[in-house]
Design a protein around this motif. Structure first.
Motif, PDB file in Angstrom:
ATOM      1  N   ASP A 134      -8.369  -2.356   3.473  1.00  0.00           N
ATOM      2  CA  ASP A 134      -7.195  -2.402   4.360  1.00  0.00           C
ATOM      3  C   ASP A 134      -7.093  -3.812   4.926  1.00  0.00           C
ATOM      4  N   ARG A 187       3.752  -1.811  12.881  1.00  0.00           N
ATOM      5  CA  ARG A 187       3.886  -0.897  11.757  1.00  0.00           C
ATOM      6  C   ARG A 187       5.228  -0.189  11.762  1.00  0.00           C
ATOM      7  N   MET A 231       2.669  11.831   8.363  1.00  0.00           N
ATOM      8  CA  MET A 231       1.225  11.855   8.139  1.00  0.00           C
ATOM      9  C   MET A 231       0.855  13.063   7.279  1.00  0.00           C
TER      10      MET A 231
HETATM   11  P1  FAD Z   1       0.180   4.088   6.865  1.00  0.00           P
HETATM   12  O1  FAD Z   1      -0.290   4.982   7.943  1.00  0.00           O
HETATM   13  O2  FAD Z   1       1.285   3.153   7.150  1.00  0.00           O
HETATM   14  O3  FAD Z   1      -1.084   3.291   6.367  1.00  0.00           O
HETATM   15  C1  FAD Z   1      -0.981   2.190   5.502  1.00  0.00           C
HETATM   16  C2  FAD Z   1      -2.228   1.360   5.631  1.00  0.00           C
HETATM   17  O4  FAD Z   1      -2.193   0.361   4.631  1.00  0.00           O
HETATM   18  C3  FAD Z   1      -2.327   0.640   6.963  1.00  0.00           C
HETATM   19  O5  FAD Z   1      -3.605   0.840   7.520  1.00  0.00           O
HETATM   20  C4  FAD Z   1      -2.060  -0.816   6.611  1.00  0.00           C
HETATM   21  O6  FAD Z   1      -2.795  -1.698   7.433  1.00  0.00           O
HETATM   22  C5  FAD Z   1      -2.545  -0.875   5.189  1.00  0.00           C
HETATM   23  N1  FAD Z   1      -1.860  -1.900   4.389  1.00  0.00           N
HETATM   24  C6  FAD Z   1      -0.549  -2.153   4.333  1.00  0.00           C
HETATM   25  N2  FAD Z   1      -0.300  -3.141   3.456  1.00  0.00           N
HETATM   26  C7  FAD Z   1      -1.487  -3.503   2.959  1.00  0.00           C
HETATM   27  C8  FAD Z   1      -1.883  -4.472   2.013  1.00  0.00           C
HETATM   28  N3  FAD Z   1      -0.997  -5.256   1.406  1.00  0.00           N
HETATM   29  N4  FAD Z   1      -3.188  -4.596   1.736  1.00  0.00           N
HETATM   30  C9  FAD Z   1      -4.120  -3.812   2.346  1.00  0.00           C
HETATM   31  N5  FAD Z   1      -3.794  -2.873   3.253  1.00  0.00           N
HETATM   32  C10 FAD Z   1      -2.498  -2.734   3.547  1.00  0.00           C
HETATM   33  N6  FAD Z   1       3.943  11.383  10.989  1.00  0.00           N
HETATM   34  C11 FAD Z   1       3.633  12.674  11.242  1.00  0.00           C
HETATM   35  O7  FAD Z   1       3.206  13.399  10.351  1.00  0.00           O
HETATM   36  N7  FAD Z   1       3.775  13.194  12.471  1.00  0.00           N
HETATM   37  C12 FAD Z   1       4.235  12.448  13.503  1.00  0.00           C
HETATM   38  O8  FAD Z   1       4.353  12.946  14.594  1.00  0.00           O
HETATM   39  C13 FAD Z   1       4.559  11.092  13.266  1.00  0.00           C
HETATM   40  N8  FAD Z   1       4.950  10.305  14.268  1.00  0.00           N
HETATM   41  C14 FAD Z   1       5.129   8.960  14.026  1.00  0.00           C
HETATM   42  C15 FAD Z   1       5.468   8.161  15.069  1.00  0.00           C
HETATM   43  C16 FAD Z   1       5.658   6.829  14.852  1.00  0.00           C
HETATM   44  C17 FAD Z   1       6.055   6.003  16.000  1.00  0.00           C
HETATM   45  C18 FAD Z   1       5.496   6.242  13.593  1.00  0.00           C
HETATM   46  C19 FAD Z   1       5.665   4.758  13.359  1.00  0.00           C
HETATM   47  C20 FAD Z   1       5.151   7.042  12.544  1.00  0.00           C
HETATM   48  C21 FAD Z   1       4.972   8.409  12.740  1.00  0.00           C
HETATM   49  N9  FAD Z   1       4.658   9.252  11.743  1.00  0.00           N
HETATM   50  C22 FAD Z   1       4.398  10.567  11.965  1.00  0.00           C
HETATM   51  C23 FAD Z   1       4.564   8.737  10.401  1.00  0.00           C
HETATM   52  C24 FAD Z   1       3.157   8.422  10.021  1.00  0.00           C
HETATM   53  O9  FAD Z   1       2.550   7.516  10.893  1.00  0.00           O
HETATM   54  C25 FAD Z   1       3.175   7.853   8.637  1.00  0.00           C
HETATM   55  O10 FAD Z   1       4.049   8.599   7.823  1.00  0.00           O
HETATM   56  C26 FAD Z   1       1.793   7.922   8.075  1.00  0.00           C
HETATM   57  O11 FAD Z   1       0.934   7.105   8.814  1.00  0.00           O
HETATM   58  C27 FAD Z   1       1.812   7.460   6.635  1.00  0.00           C
HETATM   59  O12 FAD Z   1       0.521   7.357   6.176  1.00  0.00           O
HETATM   60  P2  FAD Z   1       0.171   6.321   5.038  1.00  0.00           P
HETATM   61  O13 FAD Z   1      -1.290   6.395   4.886  1.00  0.00           O
HETATM   62  O14 FAD Z   1       1.028   6.566   3.865  1.00  0.00           O
HETATM   63  O15 FAD Z   1       0.635   4.893   5.571  1.00  0.00           O
END
Ligand code: FAD
Length: 670
Positions: free
Chosen positions: A38, A183, A362
């Motif tokens: 990450d 983010r 999430m």
């Molecule tokens: P992310 O959580 O975005 O994780 C991506 C990871 O990849 C991060 O740690 C980042 O640092 C890393 N990364 C990015 N680019 C690179 C790169 N080039 N190289 C290495 N690492 C990298 N979802 C729910 O289910 N319930 C909720 O109540 C909810 N509320 C939310 C409220 C807010 C304010 C926000 C912003 C989002 C919310 N979500 C909610 C959505 C949820 O946070 C995301 O859909 C979820 O985190 C997606 O998971 P992910 O692992 O796909 O991506």
């Protein structure tokens, strides 16, 4: 720049958010040589996603850490709808249950993403050597397409750069409260800047060659951009602010989940959380732009609070403590492709973005890699054929499309102004809002997921992608079509649906009478399961049927023996579990065929494979046969995939069909 030694791994996961950590958890349970990187220097500590659906909790339970979440989280039991009355004053107009009663043993809860990530990290530590490598950025990606079908090849080459502390720390908008703007969709992605900065900077690089790779790198996904895949959909002009505060208020339902619509000032979603926190999702009508990306520097926690105060007036709202805040603009998009050669995959926000209000981001992101992780695990371990990997896109892209379609309807209804009367066409009908909200509860539970026909789901249907490329047309129950696709017998178990997750009801362990929710035995350990509803074992004919079934499975050339390495325990690829319906006192475990309670030279008989649908001493009767919709006399057989989704249903005599089911998926080991 110092270059570290080149290395190889089975699986490289980019991004350690919920999707990436779920993928790593499967890799740990399947014993893969996996790496997870990450670009950020730390995990999420507060804010971000917080809603966990019933299905996510079931999945956590299958990995053994749902109890930690259950204990720490705030449980959501009721939703209150608030709407303006004739004189424009907001009033409670409805109460509905937050989770539909009876659909799962877990109800929806909220706990912030940082804690969820902690549980994943602890589980990784317990089961493997896999550690999140933070402050590591991929900067180049190459795939050798000519080697994609070679099981032993490492066709993916990735150059990694190890970042300095300053580069790996996200910029915070405000100094005293952590924010999620880095983010949020209003923030510019900084990946390109970090890559550019790398030129001439101190640090190290390394080349990793991987068999498989998953891009879990969020909405701005670098992996997706390297592959040239597109996001399809649209950006909306609704801007939302999020405040995590300990509220000081006279609003009576502040500890309930509420949807509040005001006459003209927009809407608020109230989510009561752990530790007296409350999350407010607020539509910021005053800073909404039309179509353009909004300027996030105009948004502050105070603006978000003022908007909430206006919507919730005449009730008072203020706070002394703010835990986290953010702002975002809703984009509703789905990736056009989820995989390149079934070698590099995309998951989570990298392939679907939508509003957070339905609490799905999430959950659906984790469930993407929950669907994918075991498939990669079995292929890398030489147990399953590569063709199963095609089902990742066919199964999960449809879920993402459904999610976007739902979010589209829900956002419009949530963000719109309530209709003044039936003639007010520009306004939103509050009864339509309630209907969609109720529909959303089922959708949001994650239990509506119903995978289409494929090599993993032997049901009738016209799935777009069979996984093995075969054509599937609607078929009669229990028959096959011209190209040899298999269709199980759905009518033998009316409440165990092929394509849906195996439901759970209480049964008793035959050996010690302890009650269990049956799903507690469907662990996420990479094994398929054959669940035998053995029916009434007191009936001589039925007992004979079950014993004959056992003899067929135990034959040296049976599919179980063919697919299991001779040096491994007989249940290491496919586990057999039995639920019978005869009175517990009238059945002796050891009278059953040995394959139903295998013997180990060092530990003796296995006492955890035979269960009974009977009355427990302290916890009532689970009425499992009735609830599963299975005939108590004759029973049936069900195949559950390693992710608990139902693959096939048939009679005890249909061993040939089971053989065909597994022969399409698994690789003979002899
Ligand atoms: P992310 O959580 O975005 O994780 C991506 C990871 O990849 C991060 O740690 C980042 O640092 C890393 N990364 C990015 N680019 C690179 C790169 N080039 N190289 C290495 N690492 C990298 N979802 C729910 O289910 N319930 C909720 O109540 C909810 N509320 C939310 C409220 C807010 C304010 C926000 C912003 C989002 C919310 N979500 C909610 C959505 C949820 O946070 C995301 O859909 C979820 O985190 C997606 O998971 P992910 O692992 O796909 O991506």
């Amino acid at each position: 720049m110092v270059q570290l030694q080149n290395s190889e791994c089975d699986l490289l996961i980019v991004g350690a958010g919920p999707a990436g950590l779920m993928a790593a958890t499967w890799a740990a349970r399947c014993g893969l040589n996996a790496r997870i990187i990450d670009k950020r220097g730390t995990k999420v500590f507060n804010g971000q996603a917080d809603g966990l659906s019933s299905r996510s909790l079931e999945i956590f339970d299958s990995f053994g850490f749902a109890d930690r979440v259950w204990k720490e989280s705030n449980h959501l039991l009721e939703i209150c709808l608030w709407n303006p009355d004739g004189s424009g004053i907001i009033r409670r107009t409805d109460r509905i249950p937050d989770t539909i009663p009876g659909i799962s043993r877990f109800q929806q809860v909220v706990l912030h993403q940082g804690r969820i990530e902690r549980f994943f990290l602890d589980s990784l530590e317990e089961y493997s050597d896999i550690e999140v490598e933070r402050g590591v950025l991929p900067v180049e990606l190459d795939i050798d397409h000519s080697k994609s079908e070679d099981y032993d090849a490492y066709p993916i080459t990735v150059k990694l750069r190890h970042l300095g502390d300053d580069e790996a720390t996200p910029f915070q908008h405000s100094t005293n409260v952590s924010d999620g703007l880095f983010r949020s969709s209003l923030a510019k992605d900084d990946t390109d800047d970090l890559i550019r900065k790398s030129k001439g900077k101190q640090g190290t690089t390394e080349i990793v060659r991987a068999k498989y790779m998953i891009g879990c790198d969020g909405a701005h996904s670098w992996t997706r951009r390297q592959l040239g895949f597109q996001m399809e959909g649209e950006q909306t002009d609704f801007i939302w602010g999020v405040l995590d505060i300990i509220p000081i208020t006279n609003f009576p339902d502040i500890r309930m989940r509420c949807a509040i619509h005001s006459v003209e000032s927009g809407s608020v979603m109230v989510i009561p959380r752990e530790n007296k926190l409350v999350r407010l999702y607020i539509q910021l009508t005053e800073v909404s732009s039309t179509g353009q990306q909004a300027d996030r520097s105009t948004i502050t926690p105070d603006i978000v609070l003022k908007a909430a105060q206006k919507i919730m007036s005449p009730y008072k709202l203020s706070y002394d403590y703010c835990d986290w805040w953010t702002a975002y603009q809703i984009g509703q998009r789905v990736g056009n492709k989820f995989s390149c050669d079934e070698r590099i995959f995309l998951a989570g926000d990298a392939v679907h973005t939508h509003s957070p209000k339905a609490g799905q981001g999430m959950n659906v992101s984790m469930q993407d890699t929950y669907n994918l992780g075991w498939k990669i695990g079995l292929v890398v371990n030489g147990i399953a054929k590569r063709s199963i990997l095609k089902t990742y896109q066919s199964e999960r892209r449809r879920i993402a499309q459904d999610l976007i379609a739902f979010d589209h309807r829900f956002s419009r209804l949530f963000s719109g102004r309530p209709a003044k009367d039936a003639a007010d066409e520009a306004g939103i009908s509050m009864s339509e809002f309630k209907d969609v909200f109720e529909e959303g509860i089922m959708f949001g539970s994650g239990l509506a997921v119903d995978y289409g026909a494929s090599m993993l789901v032997a049901k009738a249907g016209d799935s777009a992608d069979q996984g093995d490329g075969a054509d599937v047309r609607p078929l009669l129950n229990g028959h096959t079509n011209g190209v040899g696709n298999l269709v199980g017998k759905q009518d033998l178990a009316s409440n165990i649906k092929m394509g849906k997750r195996f439901p759970s009801f209480q049964v008793l362990n035959q050996a010690d009478a302890r009650p269990w929710h049956f799903a507690q035995y469907l662990k996420s350990d990479g094994r398929f399961r054959i669940i035998i509803f053995a029916g009434n074992l007191k009936d001589t004919q039925q007992f004979k049927r079950v014993q004959t079934f056992g003899e067929n499975l135990a034959k040296p050339d049976s599919f179980i023996n063919r697919c299991t390495r001779p040096t491994k325990p007989i249940d290491s690829v496919i586990e057999i579990l039995v639920i019978h319906s005869a009175p517990r006192w009238e059945v002796e475990l050891l009278d059953l065929h040995e394959i139903f309670h295998p013997f180990d030279k060092k530990t003796g008989w296995d006492y955890n494979k035979v269960f009974v649908d009977d009355l427990s001493y302290h916890e009532g009767h689970g009425e499992a046969y009735k609830n599963y919709g299975v005939d108590e006399e004759r029973g049936c057989v069900v195949i559950a995939r390693p992710d608990q989704y139902v693959g096939w249903i048939g009679e005890l005599e249909d061993v040939g069909d089971m053989d065909r089911y597994f022969s399409r998926i698994l690789i003979p080991q002899a």
